[in-house]
Design a protein around this motif. Sequence first.
Motif, short mmCIF file in Angstrom:
data_model
loop_
_atom_site.label_atom_id
_atom_site.label_comp_id
_atom_site.label_asym_id
_atom_site.label_seq_id
_atom_site.Cartn_x
_atom_site.Cartn_y
_atom_site.Cartn_z
N LEU A 62 -19.16 9.12 3.48
CA LEU A 62 -17.85 8.59 3.84
C LEU A 62 -17.31 7.65 2.77
CD1 LEU A 62 -15.54 8.02 5.85
CD2 LEU A 62 -17.00 6.30 6.90
N LEU A 63 -18.11 6.69 2.37
CA LEU A 63 -17.64 5.69 1.43
C LEU A 63 -17.45 6.26 0.03
CD1 LEU A 63 -19.67 2.59 2.64
CD2 LEU A 63 -17.33 3.26 3.19
N ASP A 64 -18.17 7.32 -0.28
CA ASP A 64 -17.95 7.98 -1.56
C ASP A 64 -16.52 8.51 -1.62
OD1 ASP A 64 -18.95 9.29 -4.10
OD2 ASP A 64 -18.31 11.05 -2.98
N ARG A 65 -16.03 9.03 -0.51
CA ARG A 65 -14.66 9.55 -0.47
C ARG A 65 -13.63 8.42 -0.51
NH1 ARG A 65 -14.78 14.49 3.99
NH2 ARG A 65 -16.73 15.43 3.29
N LEU A 66 -13.95 7.32 0.15
CA LEU A 66 -12.99 6.22 0.23
C LEU A 66 -12.93 5.40 -1.05
CD1 LEU A 66 -13.62 4.84 3.84
CD2 LEU A 66 -11.73 6.27 3.06
N ILE A 67 -14.08 5.17 -1.68
CA ILE A 67 -14.14 4.25 -2.81
C ILE A 67 -13.89 4.94 -4.14
CG2 ILE A 67 -15.64 2.67 -4.09
CD1 ILE A 67 -17.07 2.07 -1.43
N ASN A 68 -14.60 6.02 -4.38
CA ASN A 68 -14.55 6.64 -5.70
C ASN A 68 -13.23 7.36 -5.98
OD1 ASN A 68 -17.15 5.75 -6.22
ND2 ASN A 68 -18.10 7.61 -5.47
N ALA A 69 -12.53 7.75 -4.93
CA ALA A 69 -11.26 8.46 -5.13
C ALA A 69 -10.05 7.55 -4.98
CB ALA A 69 -11.16 9.62 -4.13
N GLY A 70 -10.27 6.24 -4.92
CA GLY A 70 -9.17 5.33 -4.64
C GLY A 70 -8.90 4.33 -5.74
N HIS A 71 -7.83 3.57 -5.56
CA HIS A 71 -7.48 2.45 -6.44
C HIS A 71 -8.00 1.17 -5.78
CE1 HIS A 71 -4.63 5.02 -8.69
NE2 HIS A 71 -4.33 5.52 -7.50
N GLN A 72 -8.77 0.39 -6.50
CA GLN A 72 -9.29 -0.86 -5.95
C GLN A 72 -8.51 -2.04 -6.52
OE1 GLN A 72 -13.56 -1.40 -5.88
NE2 GLN A 72 -13.92 0.81 -5.94
N VAL A 73 -8.07 -2.91 -5.64
CA VAL A 73 -7.38 -4.13 -6.05
C VAL A 73 -8.20 -5.31 -5.52
CG1 VAL A 73 -5.26 -5.48 -5.92
CG2 VAL A 73 -5.14 -2.99 -5.93
N ILE A 74 -8.88 -6.01 -6.40
CA ILE A 74 -9.70 -7.15 -6.02
C ILE A 74 -8.84 -8.40 -6.07
CG2 ILE A 74 -11.80 -8.44 -6.49
CD1 ILE A 74 -12.22 -5.50 -5.72
N MET A 75 -8.72 -9.07 -4.95
CA MET A 75 -7.86 -10.25 -4.85
C MET A 75 -8.73 -11.49 -4.72
SD MET A 75 -4.73 -8.98 -2.42
CE MET A 75 -3.57 -7.75 -3.00
N ASN A 76 -9.01 -12.13 -5.84
CA ASN A 76 -9.73 -13.39 -5.84
C ASN A 76 -8.74 -14.53 -5.80
OD1 ASN A 76 -12.33 -12.25 -6.08
ND2 ASN A 76 -12.00 -11.91 -8.25
N GLY A 77 -9.02 -15.52 -4.98
CA GLY A 77 -8.11 -16.65 -4.91
C GLY A 77 -7.95 -17.13 -3.48
N PRO A 78 -7.15 -18.15 -3.26
CA PRO A 78 -6.96 -18.69 -1.92
C PRO A 78 -6.22 -17.71 -1.02
CG PRO A 78 -5.40 -19.67 -3.45
CD PRO A 78 -6.35 -18.86 -4.28
N SER A 79 -6.46 -17.83 0.26
CA SER A 79 -5.77 -16.99 1.23
C SER A 79 -4.27 -17.27 1.22
CB SER A 79 -6.33 -17.24 2.64
OG SER A 79 -5.57 -16.56 3.61
N TYR A 80 -3.50 -16.20 1.36
CA TYR A 80 -2.04 -16.33 1.39
C TYR A 80 -1.53 -16.65 2.78
CZ TYR A 80 2.82 -15.23 0.15
OH TYR A 80 4.18 -15.28 -0.09
N ARG A 81 -2.38 -16.45 3.79
CA ARG A 81 -1.92 -16.61 5.17
C ARG A 81 -1.45 -18.01 5.51
NH1 ARG A 81 -5.47 -12.70 9.17
NH2 ARG A 81 -4.97 -10.76 8.09
N PRO A 82 -2.11 -19.09 5.01
CA PRO A 82 -1.60 -20.43 5.34
C PRO A 82 -0.15 -20.64 4.92
CG PRO A 82 -3.81 -20.59 4.43
CD PRO A 82 -3.38 -19.16 4.27
N ASN A 83 0.30 -19.94 3.88
CA ASN A 83 1.69 -20.07 3.45
C ASN A 83 2.67 -19.48 4.45
OD1 ASN A 83 0.79 -21.22 1.05
ND2 ASN A 83 0.62 -19.24 0.03
N LYS A 84 2.17 -18.57 5.30
CA LYS A 84 3.05 -17.90 6.26
C LYS A 84 3.02 -18.54 7.63
CE LYS A 84 4.86 -14.70 5.12
NZ LYS A 84 6.13 -14.55 4.40
#
Length: 216
Positions: free
Chosen positions: A182-204
């Motif tokens: 399952l994860l081979d299909r999800l990970i290897n065929a996809g675009h990964q966006v790694i978001m390091n940093g503070p959570s954006y939710r407190p701003n909302k």
Amino acid sequence: MSVLDTALRESLKSLRLSGMLETLDARLAQAHGGELGHLDFLQVLCQDEIARRETVAFERRLRKAKFEQQATLEGFDFNASPKLPAAQIRDLAALRWLHAGELAELAGGHADRTWDRRMREIIRPDLLILDDFAMRQMTAPQADDLYELVSERQGRSVIITSNRAPSDWYPLFPNPVVAESLLDRLINAGHQVIMNGPSYRPNKRPKNPTERPSDK
């Protein structure tokens, strides 16, 4: 209002063409003013109806998605987290990958014998969003349902958001064979966006009027 106008309005109501009905006065004014010919008048009325139906369908999908809150990329403050790959995110927002191309809903289908219908509804959209993926360990039925879903959606796009790195997803599946496939299909065929940093939710979050700067 002429008899003909009244009859036209009644016809539009009977045909449930409320998009045309809502803009009819404006389009008639354009036609009377010479801005629209006969074919142009009909064409713009059809476009008005199409626009109304697309808006209604979009709002229905938003309600069905049950997002905690609605947000747009245009309103996102990239300065809040400078480490975010803004260029990559904006490139993905062009949706070229789309055209190339929660398990509780399914679990309830096992109980009331509606699993097949629910699966078909989830398979159908061009884009499926799995939010807060891999929050906890999956049961064997949940893992099987997810595998079936991803397999049936071959050729259609999926967006997955998670607070865990993809490498940490594997132990959450009880069957390592299912996890690998399952994860081979999800990970290897996809675009990964790694978001390091503070959570954006407190701003909302709504601001507390009694909150002082020192309280933040």
